[in-house]
Motif scaffolding. Structure first.
Motif, PDB file in Angstrom:
ATOM      1  N   UNK A 114       0.828  -1.198   0.000  1.00  0.00           N
ATOM      2  CA  UNK A 114       0.000   0.000   0.000  1.00  0.00           C
ATOM      3  C   UNK A 114       0.868   1.256   0.000  1.00  0.00           C
ATOM      4  N   UNK A 115       0.414   2.224  -0.754  1.00  0.00           N
ATOM      5  CA  UNK A 115       1.137   3.473  -0.883  1.00  0.00           C
ATOM      6  C   UNK A 115       0.974   4.335   0.361  1.00  0.00           C
ATOM      7  N   UNK A 116       2.047   4.977   0.746  1.00  0.00           N
ATOM      8  CA  UNK A 116       1.984   5.944   1.833  1.00  0.00           C
ATOM      9  C   UNK A 116       2.380   7.329   1.311  1.00  0.00           C
ATOM     10  N   UNK A 117       2.291   7.497   0.011  1.00  0.00           N
ATOM     11  CA  UNK A 117       2.693   8.749  -0.616  1.00  0.00           C
ATOM     12  C   UNK A 117       1.768   9.882  -0.205  1.00  0.00           C
ATOM     13  N   UNK A 118       2.360  10.990   0.192  1.00  0.00           N
ATOM     14  CA  UNK A 118       1.600  12.200   0.474  1.00  0.00           C
ATOM     15  C   UNK A 118       1.531  12.981  -0.846  1.00  0.00           C
ATOM     16  N   UNK A 119       0.466  12.730  -1.599  1.00  0.00           N
ATOM     17  CA  UNK A 119       0.351  13.362  -2.919  1.00  0.00           C
ATOM     18  C   UNK A 119       0.179  14.873  -2.828  1.00  0.00           C
ATOM     19  N   UNK A 120      -0.443  15.347  -1.773  1.00  0.00           N
ATOM     20  CA  UNK A 120      -0.603  16.803  -1.619  1.00  0.00           C
ATOM     21  C   UNK A 120       0.770  17.469  -1.513  1.00  0.00           C
ATOM     22  N   UNK A 121       1.670  16.893  -0.716  1.00  0.00           N
ATOM     23  CA  UNK A 121       3.027  17.444  -0.584  1.00  0.00           C
ATOM     24  C   UNK A 121       3.780  17.335  -1.906  1.00  0.00           C
ATOM     25  N   UNK A 122       3.655  16.205  -2.579  1.00  0.00           N
ATOM     26  CA  UNK A 122       4.303  16.025  -3.882  1.00  0.00           C
ATOM     27  C   UNK A 122       3.821  17.082  -4.874  1.00  0.00           C
ATOM     28  N   UNK A 123       2.519  17.300  -4.924  1.00  0.00           N
ATOM     29  CA  UNK A 123       1.954  18.275  -5.852  1.00  0.00           C
ATOM     30  C   UNK A 123       2.420  19.692  -5.537  1.00  0.00           C
ATOM     31  N   UNK A 124       2.472  20.048  -4.257  1.00  0.00           N
ATOM     32  CA  UNK A 124       2.945  21.378  -3.868  1.00  0.00           C
ATOM     33  C   UNK A 124       4.411  21.573  -4.245  1.00  0.00           C
ATOM     34  N   UNK A 125       5.230  20.564  -4.002  1.00  0.00           N
ATOM     35  CA  UNK A 125       6.645  20.661  -4.366  1.00  0.00           C
ATOM     36  C   UNK A 125       6.811  20.762  -5.876  1.00  0.00           C
ATOM     37  N   UNK A 126       6.013  20.000  -6.618  1.00  0.00           N
ATOM     38  CA  UNK A 126       6.104  20.047  -8.081  1.00  0.00           C
ATOM     39  C   UNK A 126       5.714  21.431  -8.599  1.00  0.00           C
ATOM     40  N   UNK A 127       4.660  22.010  -8.046  1.00  0.00           N
ATOM     41  CA  UNK A 127       4.254  23.358  -8.464  1.00  0.00           C
ATOM     42  C   UNK A 127       5.395  24.352  -8.246  1.00  0.00           C
ATOM     43  N   UNK A 128       6.030  24.280  -7.086  1.00  0.00           N
ATOM     44  CA  UNK A 128       7.144  25.182  -6.807  1.00  0.00           C
ATOM     45  C   UNK A 128       8.328  24.929  -7.726  1.00  0.00           C
ATOM     46  N   UNK A 129       8.632  23.675  -7.974  1.00  0.00           N
ATOM     47  CA  UNK A 129       9.764  23.304  -8.814  1.00  0.00           C
ATOM     48  C   UNK A 129       9.578  23.762 -10.259  1.00  0.00           C
ATOM     49  N   UNK A 130       8.338  23.719 -10.727  1.00  0.00           N
ATOM     50  CA  UNK A 130       8.064  24.050 -12.132  1.00  0.00           C
ATOM     51  C   UNK A 130       7.672  25.499 -12.362  1.00  0.00           C
ATOM     52  N   UNK A 131       7.571  26.268 -11.303  1.00  0.00           N
ATOM     53  CA  UNK A 131       7.123  27.656 -11.435  1.00  0.00           C
ATOM     54  C   UNK A 131       7.961  28.401 -12.466  1.00  0.00           C
ATOM     55  N   UNK A 132       7.264  28.969 -13.462  1.00  0.00           N
ATOM     56  CA  UNK A 132       7.921  29.755 -14.495  1.00  0.00           C
ATOM     57  C   UNK A 132       8.599  28.934 -15.582  1.00  0.00           C
ATOM     58  N   UNK A 133       8.577  27.610 -15.480  1.00  0.00           N
ATOM     59  CA  UNK A 133       9.245  26.764 -16.475  1.00  0.00           C
ATOM     60  C   UNK A 133       8.237  26.261 -17.502  1.00  0.00           C
ATOM     61  N   UNK A 134       8.615  26.302 -18.782  1.00  0.00           N
ATOM     62  CA  UNK A 134       7.729  25.835 -19.845  1.00  0.00           C
ATOM     63  C   UNK A 134       8.427  24.889 -20.814  1.00  0.00           C
ATOM     64  N   UNK A 135       9.711  24.593 -20.591  1.00  0.00           N
ATOM     65  CA  UNK A 135      10.422  23.676 -21.470  1.00  0.00           C
ATOM     66  C   UNK A 135      10.054  22.236 -21.122  1.00  0.00           C
ATOM     67  N   UNK A 136       9.595  21.497 -22.104  1.00  0.00           N
ATOM     68  CA  UNK A 136       9.101  20.141 -21.888  1.00  0.00           C
ATOM     69  C   UNK A 136      10.144  19.232 -21.243  1.00  0.00           C
ATOM     70  N   UNK A 137      11.346  19.196 -21.768  1.00  0.00           N
ATOM     71  CA  UNK A 137      12.372  18.287 -21.239  1.00  0.00           C
ATOM     72  C   UNK A 137      12.769  18.674 -19.815  1.00  0.00           C
ATOM     73  N   UNK A 138      12.905  19.957 -19.540  1.00  0.00           N
ATOM     74  CA  UNK A 138      13.239  20.396 -18.186  1.00  0.00           C
ATOM     75  C   UNK A 138      12.129  20.011 -17.202  1.00  0.00           C
ATOM     76  N   UNK A 139      10.885  20.209 -17.610  1.00  0.00           N
ATOM     77  CA  UNK A 139       9.746  19.874 -16.757  1.00  0.00           C
ATOM     78  C   UNK A 139       9.719  18.379 -16.461  1.00  0.00           C
TER      79      UNK A 139
END
Length: 154
Positions: free
Chosen positions: A4-29
């Motif tokens: 069973x997964x114990x992944x905190x998807x809310x935390x993952x999603x928040x971190x991903x939003x911050x990591x990708x902020x302002x980025x639009x290049x497909x490979x970098x994303x």
């Protein structure tokens, strides 16, 4: 054996939003997304992306062992996700008709289509070394992750 997964998807999603902020290049994303997802998910052995190119899926950024480079659309779990336009949650890849074994250690898999402008442009593919690794909670959490990625692909 169920894992069973114990992944905190809310935390993952928040971190991903911050990591990708302002980025639009497909490979970098996709590169940073594969690394972040791999860091957050337990008991997985491959996290990556395949992109639709020349009527097939072509290997994109990933974390894990070397993988299949070309996958025909409609073939295997990844190709089925594209042809059906839907998440594929496979408890036992050895029971999946036409499974493409890129890594013999992979036992279960989840694949989420990625869309841009209404068309599927690729898939998020995650493999695990155990059967029954992924749940509907994982499917929803990963669909939400893919939506964040899609929002950056302008």
């Amino acid at each position: 054996m169920t894992q069973h997964s114990t992944t905190n998807y809310r935390a993952l999603q928040q971190q991903l939003k911050g990591l990708l902020e302002g980025e639009h290049d497909l490979i970098a994303i996709l590169s940073n997304a594969s690394a972040l997802i791999n860091d957050h998910l337990d008991n997985v052995n491959w996290v990556g992306f395949y992109l639709v190119k020349n009527e097939e899926l072509l290997l994109g950024p990933f974390q894990g062992h070397p993988a299949c480079v070309h996958i025909p659309l409609g073939k295997g779990v990844c190709g089925s996700a594209v042809s059906e336009g839907a998440v594929q949650l496979v408890d036992d890849v050895n029971a999946f008709p036409g499974h493409i074994a890129c890594d013999p250690n992979s036992q279960s898999e989840i694949v989420v289509p990625i869309r841009r402008g209404g068309s599927i442009i690729g898939v998020l593919d995650i493999d695990a070394p155990v059967t029954h690794r992924f749940t509907e909670t994982d499917a929803q959490g990963l669909k939400d992750v893919v939506t964040i990625i899609e929002d950056h692909l302008t």
